[in-house]
Design a protein around this motif. Sequence first.
Motif: not given
Length: 212
Positions: A105-122
């Motif tokens: 799940w650490y790896a899964d969470a790490g992948r969230l930073f690179y999802l094209p539609d993830a609201p990382v900036e927000h």
Amino acid sequence: MVTGVLAPERLEEILRTAAREFATAGYERASLNRIIRTCGMSKSSFYHYFDSKAALFDAVLRAAMGGLAREVAPPSPAELSGPGFWDELTRTVERVLEVAAREDWYADAGRLFYLPDAPVEHSPAARETVGAMRAWLVGVLEVGRSCGAVRTDLPVALQATLATDVVQSLDRWSLAHSQEYPDAEARATIGRILTDVLRRVLATTVEDQPTA
């Protein structure tokens, strides 16, 4: 916004399930209903603790990145000063790979930073994580420059930007290929390769850079 208090084991189950859902479906297509069903919760119970998809996304990142940092325990920049600068960085990368391989799940969470539609900036949690990583990198660069392990012919700000971009590229690649290095020997090899890439960008002189 996260409200209410869950038992630690129950909270981890929900966050692990959510991390996998976000990582596999993407942020926009991730289904809260699917997460709720998988965890055997009622909608009312779920929304008592997480009032939105954004709140759940933030909770996943905070828990996973906090847990990863505790398990890896990266050295402070001051601890890297000296002739073992690059060796210690290599060991840190290897520890990250080892923990990520053990805790999916650490790896899964790490992948969230690179999802094209993830609201990382927000996402407050994403911004804090990226900010902490950049601050650590800047400290590492300053120590490396002062002890002769890192070149000083570039402006610090430019060097920090280059290092951040390279580290994020290496992180994204390692997460995408994590299944290709399942054992300790393979992870050690990948760890050396990843560190060598960064070293070729930052090393003081050609003589200090790793040989091919």
